[in-house]
Design an enzyme around this catalytic site. Structure first.
Site, short mmCIF file in Angstrom:
data_model
loop_
_atom_site.label_atom_id
_atom_site.label_comp_id
_atom_site.label_asym_id
_atom_site.label_seq_id
_atom_site.Cartn_x
_atom_site.Cartn_y
_atom_site.Cartn_z
N ASP A 16 0.88 -1.30 -0.06
CA ASP A 16 0.12 -0.05 0.02
C ASP A 16 0.92 1.04 -0.06
OD1 ASP A 16 -1.67 2.31 0.68
OD2 ASP A 16 -2.38 1.08 2.45
N ILE A 17 0.73 2.13 -1.10
CA ILE A 17 1.73 3.19 -1.29
C ILE A 17 1.51 4.26 -0.17
CG2 ILE A 17 0.47 4.66 -2.86
CD1 ILE A 17 3.03 4.92 -4.46
N GLY A 38 -9.70 4.41 -6.36
CA GLY A 38 -8.32 3.71 -6.38
C GLY A 38 -7.21 4.34 -5.49
N VAL A 39 -6.10 4.49 -6.01
CA VAL A 39 -4.86 5.02 -5.24
C VAL A 39 -5.11 6.34 -4.88
CG1 VAL A 39 -3.38 5.33 -7.10
CG2 VAL A 39 -2.35 4.89 -4.97
N ASP A 40 -5.85 7.23 -5.73
CA ASP A 40 -6.07 8.62 -5.47
C ASP A 40 -6.85 8.77 -4.19
OD1 ASP A 40 -6.20 11.39 -5.86
OD2 ASP A 40 -7.62 11.11 -7.83
N SER A 127 -2.40 4.32 -14.38
CA SER A 127 -3.49 3.99 -15.34
C SER A 127 -4.11 2.43 -15.58
CB SER A 127 -2.96 4.32 -16.82
OG SER A 127 -2.91 5.56 -17.00
N THR A 128 -3.50 1.53 -14.66
CA THR A 128 -3.80 0.12 -14.90
C THR A 128 -4.84 -0.25 -14.10
OG1 THR A 128 -2.18 -0.80 -13.19
CG2 THR A 128 -1.41 -0.59 -15.32
N GLY A 129 -5.66 0.83 -13.18
CA GLY A 129 -6.83 0.28 -12.64
C GLY A 129 -8.02 0.83 -13.11
N TYR A 131 -8.28 3.31 -15.16
CA TYR A 131 -8.30 3.85 -16.60
C TYR A 131 -7.88 2.59 -17.55
CZ TYR A 131 -8.10 8.85 -15.41
OH TYR A 131 -8.65 10.06 -15.12
N1 AR6 Z 1 -1.36 1.62 -2.79
C1 AR6 Z 1 -0.63 1.29 -4.24
N2 AR6 Z 1 -1.39 1.00 -5.25
C2 AR6 Z 1 -2.83 1.09 -5.26
C3 AR6 Z 1 -3.44 1.44 -4.06
C4 AR6 Z 1 -2.85 1.63 -2.96
N3 AR6 Z 1 -3.06 2.02 -1.73
N4 AR6 Z 1 -4.78 1.30 -4.32
C5 AR6 Z 1 -4.92 1.13 -5.42
N5 AR6 Z 1 -3.79 0.87 -5.98
P1 AR6 Z 1 -6.13 3.41 -10.00
P2 AR6 Z 1 -5.74 4.67 -12.66
C6 AR6 Z 1 -3.49 0.43 -7.49
O1 AR6 Z 1 -7.60 3.14 -10.48
O2 AR6 Z 1 -5.99 3.54 -13.31
C7 AR6 Z 1 -8.97 7.56 -9.90
O3 AR6 Z 1 -10.29 7.68 -9.75
C8 AR6 Z 1 -4.49 -0.21 -8.24
O4 AR6 Z 1 -4.67 -1.58 -7.94
O5 AR6 Z 1 -5.79 3.83 -8.71
O6 AR6 Z 1 -4.52 5.47 -13.27
C9 AR6 Z 1 -8.49 8.95 -10.12
O7 AR6 Z 1 -9.11 10.03 -9.74
C10 AR6 Z 1 -4.05 -0.03 -9.67
O8 AR6 Z 1 -3.11 -1.28 -9.81
O9 AR6 Z 1 -5.38 4.54 -11.00
C11 AR6 Z 1 -8.75 8.69 -11.96
O10 AR6 Z 1 -9.84 9.36 -12.15
C12 AR6 Z 1 -3.06 1.17 -9.64
O11 AR6 Z 1 -3.01 1.62 -8.21
C13 AR6 Z 1 -8.41 7.35 -12.02
O12 AR6 Z 1 -8.79 6.70 -11.07
C14 AR6 Z 1 -3.59 2.24 -10.37
O13 AR6 Z 1 -5.10 2.13 -10.24
C15 AR6 Z 1 -6.99 7.05 -12.26
O14 AR6 Z 1 -7.08 5.66 -12.66
#
Ligand code: AR6
Length: 181
Positions: A16-17, A38-40, A127-129, A131
C-alpha cells in the site's frame, strides 16, 4: 526484486503506497485533481485535507494537470513529505498515444522530484486500475521510461514501484526480468 541503474536503486515491492517511508509518493490522479477512487482516494484519505487544499490552489492557478504531466503538493499526514500527482492516459486500445503519455507521467514525475531535491520516490502502477491500461503493456512502458530517465540523470537514490495486488506485481516482475538492466 531490486536492480541498480547508474547510482539509483530500482525496487519492486507489493504493498500500500500510502504507508511508504519515502520522500515522495506519486498519485495516479485525474486532470481535474479532484480526487477519486483507487490509489487517489487512498492517498487523500490517508493524507488528509491539506493535500486537496493544495490541489485546489493548483486548479485555480493552472486549471488542473493535463494527461502526461505532473504537479506536487504536501504529503499532509502521510509518512511521505510530498505527493507528486500525475495523470495517466485512459486506455483506448493503444493507438491513441497511450504509451507516450504513460512514459511522460514517469519522466515528468521524476523531473519534478529532482527539482525538489527528492531522493526517494514511490510509484503506483499508473493507469492500470480505473483507466484500464493492460498491466503487461503498462509495466514495460513504465520501467523503460524510468530506466531511460535514470540513465540520463543522477541524484535520485531510489525509485520504488509499490504494486497493490499479485497480478500487478507479477506483471512488473516479468517486465523487469526481460529488461536489460
Ligand atoms: N497503493 C498502491 N497501489 C494502489 C493502491 C494503494 N493504496 N490502491 C490502488 N492501487 P487506479 P488509474 C493500485 O485506479 O488506473 C481515480 O479515480 C490499483 O490496484 O488507482 O490511473 C483517479 O482520480 C492499480 O494497480 O488509477 C482517476 O480518475 C493502480 O493502483 C483514475 O482513478 C492504479 O489504479 C485513475 O485511474
Amino acid at each position: 526484486m531490486q536492480v541498480k541503474i547508474n547510482q539509483t536503486t530500482l525496487t519492486l515491492v507489493q504493498g500500500d503506497i500510502t504507508k511508504e517511508q519515502v520522500d515522495a509518493i506519486v498519485n495516479a490522479a485525474n486532470e481535474q485533481l479532484m480526487g477519486g477512487g483507487g490509489v487517489d482516494g487512498a492517498i487523500h484519505r490517508a493524507g488528509g485535507p491539506a493535500i486537496m487544499a493544495e490541489c485546489n490552489e493548483i486548479r485555480a492557478e493552472q486549471g488542473g494537470c493535463p494527461t502526461g504531466s505532473a504537479v506536487i503538493t504536501t504529503g499532509g499526514n502521510l509518512p511521505a513529505n510530498r505527493v507528486i500527482h500525475t495523470v495517466g492516459p485512459i486506455w483506448r486500445g493503444g493507438n491513441a498515444g497511450e504509451p507516450n503519455l504513460l512514459a511522460s507521467c514517469y519522466r515528468e514525475s521524476l523531473s519534478l522530484a529532482l527539482k525538489h531535491n527528492i531522493k526517494t520516490v514511490a510509484f503506483p502502477s499508473i493507469s492500470t486500475g480505473i483507466y484500464g491500461y493492460p498491466i503487461d503493456r503498462a509495466a514495460g512502458t513504465a520501467l523503460n521510461a524510468v530506466k531511460e530517465f535514470l540513465e540520463g540523470h543522477d541524484g535520485i537514490e531510489e525509485v520504488r514501484f509499490v504494486l497493490f495486488d499479485d497480478a500487478t506485481y507479477a506483471g512488473y516482475e516479468n517486465a523487469l526480468s526481460e529488461m536489460n538492466t
